[in-house]
Write a protein that holds these residues in place. Sequence first.
Motif, mmCIF file in Angstrom:
data_model
loop_
_atom_site.group_PDB
_atom_site.id
_atom_site.type_symbol
_atom_site.label_atom_id
_atom_site.label_comp_id
_atom_site.label_asym_id
_atom_site.label_seq_id
_atom_site.Cartn_x
_atom_site.Cartn_y
_atom_site.Cartn_z
ATOM 1 N N VAL A 75 0.818 -1.220 0.000
ATOM 2 C CA VAL A 75 0.000 0.000 0.000
ATOM 3 C C VAL A 75 0.854 1.273 0.000
ATOM 4 O O VAL A 75 0.563 2.210 -0.744
ATOM 5 N N ASP A 85 -1.420 -3.190 -14.378
ATOM 6 C CA ASP A 85 -1.099 -1.935 -15.087
ATOM 7 C C ASP A 85 0.225 -1.340 -14.594
ATOM 8 O O ASP A 85 0.602 -0.237 -14.971
ATOM 9 N N ALA A 87 1.096 0.017 -11.952
ATOM 10 C CA ALA A 87 0.992 1.255 -11.164
ATOM 11 C C ALA A 87 1.112 0.898 -9.680
ATOM 12 O O ALA A 87 0.690 -0.174 -9.264
ATOM 13 N N SER A 88 1.712 1.805 -8.908
ATOM 14 C CA SER A 88 1.707 1.609 -7.456
ATOM 15 C C SER A 88 0.437 2.273 -6.922
ATOM 16 O O SER A 88 -0.169 3.105 -7.601
ATOM 17 N N CYS A 92 -2.181 6.536 -7.937
ATOM 18 C CA CYS A 92 -3.566 6.994 -8.048
ATOM 19 C C CYS A 92 -4.115 7.567 -6.740
ATOM 20 O O CYS A 92 -5.099 8.294 -6.764
ATOM 21 N N HIS A 93 -3.535 7.175 -5.639
ATOM 22 C CA HIS A 93 -4.063 7.617 -4.337
ATOM 23 C C HIS A 93 -2.973 8.344 -3.543
ATOM 24 O O HIS A 93 -2.043 7.711 -3.041
ATOM 25 N N TRP A 95 -3.200 9.437 -0.656
ATOM 26 C CA TRP A 95 -3.242 9.031 0.745
ATOM 27 C C TRP A 95 -2.465 7.739 1.014
ATOM 28 O O TRP A 95 -2.109 7.454 2.158
ATOM 29 N N PHE A 104 -5.857 2.219 7.210
ATOM 30 C CA PHE A 104 -6.214 1.497 5.982
ATOM 31 C C PHE A 104 -7.354 0.508 6.228
ATOM 32 O O PHE A 104 -8.194 0.289 5.352
ATOM 33 N N ARG A 107 -10.878 1.227 5.161
ATOM 34 C CA ARG A 107 -11.078 1.437 3.723
ATOM 35 C C ARG A 107 -11.358 0.130 2.985
ATOM 36 O O ARG A 107 -11.685 0.136 1.799
ATOM 37 N N ASP A 110 -14.699 -0.488 1.034
ATOM 38 C CA ASP A 110 -14.787 0.220 -0.242
ATOM 39 C C ASP A 110 -13.856 -0.391 -1.288
ATOM 40 O O ASP A 110 -14.153 -0.386 -2.477
ATOM 41 N N PHE A 111 -12.729 -0.905 -0.842
ATOM 42 C CA PHE A 111 -11.791 -1.565 -1.758
ATOM 43 C C PHE A 111 -12.477 -2.760 -2.436
ATOM 44 O O PHE A 111 -12.311 -2.999 -3.629
ATOM 45 N N THR A 114 -15.312 -1.294 -5.015
ATOM 46 C CA THR A 114 -15.101 -0.242 -6.018
ATOM 47 C C THR A 114 -14.932 -0.805 -7.431
ATOM 48 O O THR A 114 -14.371 -1.890 -7.612
ATOM 49 N N ASP A 117 -14.134 3.801 -10.578
ATOM 50 C CA ASP A 117 -14.764 4.777 -11.478
ATOM 51 C C ASP A 117 -14.861 4.257 -12.900
ATOM 52 O O ASP A 117 -14.617 4.985 -13.862
ATOM 53 N N GLU A 119 -13.013 1.870 -14.261
ATOM 54 C CA GLU A 119 -11.781 1.256 -14.779
ATOM 55 C C GLU A 119 -11.756 -0.254 -14.559
ATOM 56 O O GLU A 119 -10.837 -0.930 -14.985
ATOM 57 N N LYS A 122 -10.842 -4.039 -8.505
ATOM 58 C CA LYS A 122 -9.485 -4.297 -7.990
ATOM 59 C C LYS A 122 -9.150 -5.783 -8.151
ATOM 60 O O LYS A 122 -10.041 -6.612 -8.219
ATOM 61 N N LEU A 126 -6.012 -9.763 -4.285
ATOM 62 C CA LEU A 126 -5.752 -8.758 -3.249
ATOM 63 C C LEU A 126 -7.001 -8.557 -2.386
ATOM 64 O O LEU A 126 -6.910 -8.359 -1.169
HETATM 65 C C1 HEC Z 1 -4.901 3.295 -11.935
HETATM 66 C C2 HEC Z 1 -5.290 3.989 -10.726
HETATM 67 C C3 HEC Z 1 -5.397 3.204 -9.442
HETATM 68 C C4 HEC Z 1 -4.439 2.447 -8.838
HETATM 69 C C5 HEC Z 1 -3.039 2.163 -9.325
HETATM 70 C C6 HEC Z 1 -4.994 2.011 -7.586
HETATM 71 N N1 HEC Z 1 -6.266 2.479 -7.428
HETATM 72 FE FE1 HEC Z 1 -7.458 2.283 -5.792
HETATM 73 N N2 HEC Z 1 -8.957 3.246 -6.736
HETATM 74 C C7 HEC Z 1 -8.864 3.848 -7.980
HETATM 75 C C8 HEC Z 1 -10.125 4.492 -8.292
HETATM 76 C C9 HEC Z 1 -10.408 5.293 -9.564
HETATM 77 C C10 HEC Z 1 -10.985 4.259 -7.197
HETATM 78 C C11 HEC Z 1 -12.437 4.725 -7.002
HETATM 79 C C12 HEC Z 1 -12.454 6.189 -6.678
HETATM 80 C C13 HEC Z 1 -11.901 6.468 -5.318
HETATM 81 O O1 HEC Z 1 -12.590 6.223 -4.336
HETATM 82 O O2 HEC Z 1 -10.729 6.947 -5.220
HETATM 83 C C14 HEC Z 1 -10.217 3.489 -6.214
HETATM 84 C C15 HEC Z 1 -10.675 3.096 -4.987
HETATM 85 C C16 HEC Z 1 -9.903 2.570 -3.977
HETATM 86 C C17 HEC Z 1 -10.329 2.367 -2.614
HETATM 87 C C18 HEC Z 1 -11.699 2.669 -2.025
HETATM 88 C C19 HEC Z 1 -11.903 4.154 -1.865
HETATM 89 C C20 HEC Z 1 -11.087 4.764 -0.738
HETATM 90 O O3 HEC Z 1 -10.569 5.881 -0.943
HETATM 91 O O4 HEC Z 1 -10.918 4.165 0.343
HETATM 92 C C21 HEC Z 1 -9.259 1.837 -1.953
HETATM 93 C C22 HEC Z 1 -9.171 1.450 -0.471
HETATM 94 C C23 HEC Z 1 -8.178 1.677 -2.907
HETATM 95 N N3 HEC Z 1 -8.601 2.141 -4.128
HETATM 96 C C24 HEC Z 1 -6.943 1.126 -2.616
HETATM 97 C C25 HEC Z 1 -5.940 0.919 -3.546
HETATM 98 C C26 HEC Z 1 -4.716 0.192 -3.264
HETATM 99 C C27 HEC Z 1 -4.371 -0.434 -1.929
HETATM 100 C C28 HEC Z 1 -4.001 0.200 -4.417
HETATM 101 C C29 HEC Z 1 -2.654 -0.454 -4.669
HETATM 102 C C30 HEC Z 1 -2.614 -1.922 -4.540
HETATM 103 C C31 HEC Z 1 -4.758 0.944 -5.404
HETATM 104 N N4 HEC Z 1 -5.940 1.339 -4.842
HETATM 105 C C32 HEC Z 1 -4.306 1.198 -6.674
HETATM 106 C C33 HEC Z 1 -7.759 3.855 -8.806
HETATM 107 C C34 HEC Z 1 -6.554 3.210 -8.546
#
Ligand code: HEC
Length: 140
Positions: A75, A85, A87-88, A92-93, A95, A104, A107, A110-111, A114, A117, A119, A122, A126
């Motif tokens: 994380v 992809d 990406a770390s 994208c986040h 936080w 964490f 969250r 929601d993980f 989700t 948006d 795309e 997850k 994981l």
């Molecule tokens: C390519 C971009 C991208 C990457 C890389 C990515 N995410 Fe996300 N993630 C998103 C999007 C878009 C959303 C839905 C919108 C939001 O809530 O931010 C999301 C939603 C989330 C959420 C639920 C919303 C929240 O803010 O709590 C979590 C938790 C999360 N991602 C964790 C992760 C973790 C952990 C990783 C790495 C393993 C990761 N993401 C990698 C794009 C990404």
Amino acid sequence: MKKSVFKNITQIGVLALVFVITLPGFIMAGDSQTVVKKHGWKTPITTENWPVDPAKLHLAGAPHSLIGLTLEQIVTDPNIQIRPDAASCMDCHDWAEEMTAESFCPRIDDFITTDQDGEGPKPQVLKDILIDWKNRNCPD
Ligand code: HEC
């Protein structure tokens, strides 16, 4: 007569003492054989504590396998890329880098749901790993 009774008691005493001294050793040996520590914020995912086909722990196209990584690394470390992809989480986040087990953990729900948006969801592996972690109250 008196002397031999005393001698027997001494022998029993010595045997009891030896038993008490060695007992903790036996108990500890038993422990280390049976306990495989489950993955956590600071405990790595291994093929022992997450026994699935190891290929499933290295997502196609991702630079890094999940094997040997802690949730903290996955994380918060901007150099770790376990997604297809490449990406770390931080890419994208904003936080992500500041996360702790405590911040964490809430969250995870929601993980799981989700669609990023639109795309796409997850990675399932994981999700499974994070659900298990949350069900154990997000330990280190
Ligand atoms: C390519 C971009 C991208 C990457 C890389 C990515 N995410 Fe996300 N993630 C998103 C999007 C878009 C959303 C839905 C919108 C939001 O809530 O931010 C999301 C939603 C989330 C959420 C639920 C919303 C929240 O803010 O709590 C979590 C938790 C999360 N991602 C964790 C992760 C973790 C952990 C990783 C790495 C393993 C990761 N993401 C990698 C794009 C990404």
